[in-house]
Design an enzyme around this catalytic site. Sequence first.
Site, PDB file in Angstrom:
ATOM      1  N   CYS A  47       0.833  -1.087   0.041  1.00 28.87           N
ATOM      2  CA  CYS A  47       0.124   0.033  -0.004  1.00 28.87           C
ATOM      3  C   CYS A  47       0.876   1.202  -0.100  1.00 28.87           C
ATOM      4  CB  CYS A  47      -0.745   0.243   1.234  1.00 28.87           C
ATOM      5  SG  CYS A  47      -1.907   1.420   1.560  1.00 28.87           S
ATOM      6  N   SER A  49       0.658   3.624   1.865  1.00 34.34           N
ATOM      7  CA  SER A  49       1.169   3.965   3.267  1.00 34.34           C
ATOM      8  C   SER A  49       2.356   3.564   3.547  1.00 34.34           C
ATOM      9  CB  SER A  49      -0.021   3.885   4.339  1.00 34.34           C
ATOM     10  OG  SER A  49      -1.256   4.483   3.780  1.00 34.34           O
ATOM     11  N   HIS A  52       4.864   5.791   2.217  1.00 29.58           N
ATOM     12  CA  HIS A  52       4.953   6.890   2.970  1.00 29.58           C
ATOM     13  C   HIS A  52       6.174   6.966   4.095  1.00 29.58           C
ATOM     14  CE1 HIS A  52       1.753   8.751   0.814  1.00 29.58           C
ATOM     15  NE2 HIS A  52       0.556   8.578   1.255  1.00 29.58           N
ATOM     16  N   HIS A  68       1.072  -3.710   6.291  1.00 32.81           N
ATOM     17  CA  HIS A  68      -0.279  -3.591   7.132  1.00 32.81           C
ATOM     18  C   HIS A  68      -1.498  -4.180   6.317  1.00 32.81           C
ATOM     19  CE1 HIS A  68      -0.243  -0.164   4.679  1.00 32.81           C
ATOM     20  NE2 HIS A  68      -1.507  -0.080   4.919  1.00 32.81           N
ATOM     21  N   CYS A 175      -6.619  -3.680   4.057  1.00 32.18           N
ATOM     22  CA  CYS A 175      -6.564  -2.177   4.115  1.00 32.18           C
ATOM     23  C   CYS A 175      -7.155  -1.474   2.838  1.00 32.18           C
ATOM     24  CB  CYS A 175      -4.992  -1.618   4.101  1.00 32.18           C
ATOM     25  SG  CYS A 175      -4.871   0.286   3.831  1.00 32.18           S
TER      26      CYS A 175
HETATM   27  P1  PAD Z   1      -1.383   4.839  -4.906  1.00 33.27           P
HETATM   28  O1  PAD Z   1      -0.075   5.555  -5.157  1.00 33.27           O
HETATM   29  O2  PAD Z   1      -1.646   3.673  -5.824  1.00 33.27           O
HETATM   30  O3  PAD Z   1      -2.406   5.788  -5.847  1.00 33.27           O
HETATM   31  C1  PAD Z   1      -2.484   7.217  -5.988  1.00 33.27           C
HETATM   32  C2  PAD Z   1      -2.890   7.773  -7.163  1.00 33.27           C
HETATM   33  O4  PAD Z   1      -2.716   9.157  -7.172  1.00 33.27           O
HETATM   34  C3  PAD Z   1      -1.802   7.381  -8.419  1.00 33.27           C
HETATM   35  O5  PAD Z   1      -2.864   6.635  -9.437  1.00 33.27           O
HETATM   36  C4  PAD Z   1      -1.158   8.497  -8.758  1.00 33.27           C
HETATM   37  O6  PAD Z   1      -1.059   8.647 -10.203  1.00 33.27           O
HETATM   38  C5  PAD Z   1      -2.226   9.546  -8.679  1.00 33.27           C
HETATM   39  N1  PAD Z   1      -1.610  10.879  -8.194  1.00 33.27           N
HETATM   40  C6  PAD Z   1      -0.563  11.329  -7.858  1.00 33.27           C
HETATM   41  N2  PAD Z   1      -0.477  12.753  -7.819  1.00 33.27           N
HETATM   42  C7  PAD Z   1      -1.498  13.210  -8.331  1.00 33.27           C
HETATM   43  C8  PAD Z   1      -2.139  14.499  -8.554  1.00 33.27           C
HETATM   44  N3  PAD Z   1      -1.460  15.613  -8.376  1.00 33.27           N
HETATM   45  N4  PAD Z   1      -3.241  14.803  -9.081  1.00 33.27           N
HETATM   46  C9  PAD Z   1      -4.046  13.609  -9.504  1.00 33.27           C
HETATM   47  N5  PAD Z   1      -3.748  12.294  -9.306  1.00 33.27           N
HETATM   48  C10 PAD Z   1      -2.341  12.121  -8.598  1.00 33.27           C
HETATM   49  O7  PAD Z   1      -1.640   4.973  -3.501  1.00 33.27           O
HETATM   50  P2  PAD Z   1      -2.934   4.100  -2.942  1.00 33.27           P
HETATM   51  O8  PAD Z   1      -4.197   3.846  -3.658  1.00 33.27           O
HETATM   52  O9  PAD Z   1      -2.329   2.907  -2.104  1.00 33.27           O
HETATM   53  O10 PAD Z   1      -3.267   5.246  -1.450  1.00 33.27           O
HETATM   54  C11 PAD Z   1      -3.954   6.414  -1.831  1.00 33.27           C
HETATM   55  C12 PAD Z   1      -3.699   7.382  -0.491  1.00 33.27           C
HETATM   56  O11 PAD Z   1      -4.608   6.631   0.433  1.00 33.27           O
HETATM   57  C13 PAD Z   1      -2.232   7.297   0.200  1.00 33.27           C
HETATM   58  O12 PAD Z   1      -2.021   8.671   0.607  1.00 33.27           O
HETATM   59  C14 PAD Z   1      -2.271   6.441   1.082  1.00 33.27           C
HETATM   60  O13 PAD Z   1      -1.510   6.576   2.169  1.00 33.27           O
HETATM   61  C15 PAD Z   1      -3.920   6.540   1.688  1.00 33.27           C
HETATM   62  C16 PAD Z   1      -4.150   5.603   2.601  1.00 33.27           C
HETATM   63  N6  PAD Z   1      -5.159   5.919   3.509  1.00 33.27           N
HETATM   64  C17 PAD Z   1      -5.626   5.023   4.353  1.00 33.27           C
HETATM   65  C18 PAD Z   1      -6.786   5.588   5.389  1.00 33.27           C
HETATM   66  O14 PAD Z   1      -7.125   4.773   6.362  1.00 33.27           O
HETATM   67  N7  PAD Z   1      -7.246   6.706   5.464  1.00 33.27           N
HETATM   68  C19 PAD Z   1      -5.516   3.605   3.999  1.00 33.27           C
HETATM   69  C20 PAD Z   1      -4.735   3.236   2.936  1.00 33.27           C
HETATM   70  C21 PAD Z   1      -4.190   4.197   2.130  1.00 33.27           C
HETATM   71 ZN    ZN Z   2      -2.629   0.757   3.475  1.00 34.64          ZN
END
Ligand code: PAD
Ligand code: ZN
Length: 375
Positions: A47, A49, A52, A68, A175
């Site tokens: 993921c 995260s 990050h 996770h 997740c």
């Molecule tokens: P990912 O990196 O697979 O997807 C992110 C997407 O965003 C990619 O397709 C990128 O091309 C796109 N992107 C990047 N920059 C831009 C921009 N400026 N404008 C438009 N699009 C853009 O990530 P993911 O899907 O695994 O996770 C997404 C976020 O969610 C990430 O910050 C992660 O830490 C967070 C998350 N939050 C929780 C929660 O509980 N809130 C859980 C899991 C993940």
């Molecule tokens: Zn996650």
Amino acid sequence: MSTVGKVIKCKAAVLWEAHKPFTIEDIEVAPPKAHEVRIKMVATGVCRSDDHVISGSLVTALPAVLGHEGAGIVESVGEGVTCVKPGDKVIPLFSPQCGKCRICKHPESNFCCQSTLTQSQGTLLDGTTRFSCKGKPIHNFISTSTFSQYTVVDDMAVVKIDGASPLDKVCLIGCGFSTGYGSAVKVAKVTPGSTCAVFGLGGVGLSVIIGCKAAGAARIIAVDINKDKFAKAKELGATECINPQDYSKPIQEVLQEMTDGGVDFSFEVIGRLDTITSALLSSHPACGVSVIVGVPPNSQSLSINPMLLLMGRTWKGAIFGGFKSKDSVPKLVADFMAKKFPLDPLITHVLPFEKINEAFDLLRTGKSIRTVLTF
Ligand code: PAD
Ligand code: ZN
Ligand code: ZN
């Protein structure tokens, strides 16, 4: 030969410091103490995260075993554990549910007071870790640490799932899938016939789209700077896909024009302050709901004119899609088994655990949605 009560020597991916690759190490995993569970991992998703942490935007104690989004089988349990037993298929819960605190008793909220998510000490509940490598303690990561052949978790951070479920798929319920899907159906409470905008089409954003579609949204506008993500977004329910780089004006203005003043529900699923603002502004000022899902960079703030909320807009966020994890994960697994939603389209790569650095490269270069690592 039984491993119960003994230290297990196994392989884990250790992150020794930020901005560096993982190294596969021989580690020692101590037996579970009271109210802890030792799990043999079978599969884990990768993921953003986790990434990050490597990039420094999410701070946790290092060296650590990250990961996770996993699924595995209970190897042994410590004293007093009643929720699972050896041989059970389980999902570790990065967002735990102790069942006793004020939030666990709250009908709506899910961010259990025992959660280690906002702390960075990298230990189990008792303040120590069961991992060591080369004589040095190795930290845990958000109650889970799935990038290891064996992990130990607190019993409030693990739940039994259907014994027939394929762990190399349902790990995503740990997740990405649940976070995205819940953000739509539980946090935003997307309504039938509504218009939605989803910023970021990774595994989590695509799961938001699955949720918006399940909730009956009429229009789902997918937003990403990587157009290679659009085909999958459409397959999962996006009705339109737009790339902010194709427009000379800010994307929120484009969305406002497309939707008679703004969408009903917008979701930021990237983790950037500029896109959090764009998502907020693309929701309708009087009736819009904007949900922050992406994890923003550590210690950064936004300055917002309160007038943006005064006309009635709602701005919110949630961890793990607002789901109470112990209650919801087994139900989500059952729903997957009943084919109520798909997980296969989110899994673009399956690699042996040892190729973990390759999996992160695929994520960073935008070539994968989810890579599942198998042990
Ligand atoms: P990912 O990196 O697979 O997807 C992110 C997407 O965003 C990619 O397709 C990128 O091309 C796109 N992107 C990047 N920059 C831009 C921009 N400026 N404008 C438009 N699009 C853009 O990530 P993911 O899907 O695994 O996770 C997404 C976020 O969610 C990430 O910050 C992660 O830490 C967070 C998350 N939050 C929780 C929660 O509980 N809130 C859980 C899991 C993940
Ligand atoms: Zn996650
Ligand atoms: Zn609690």
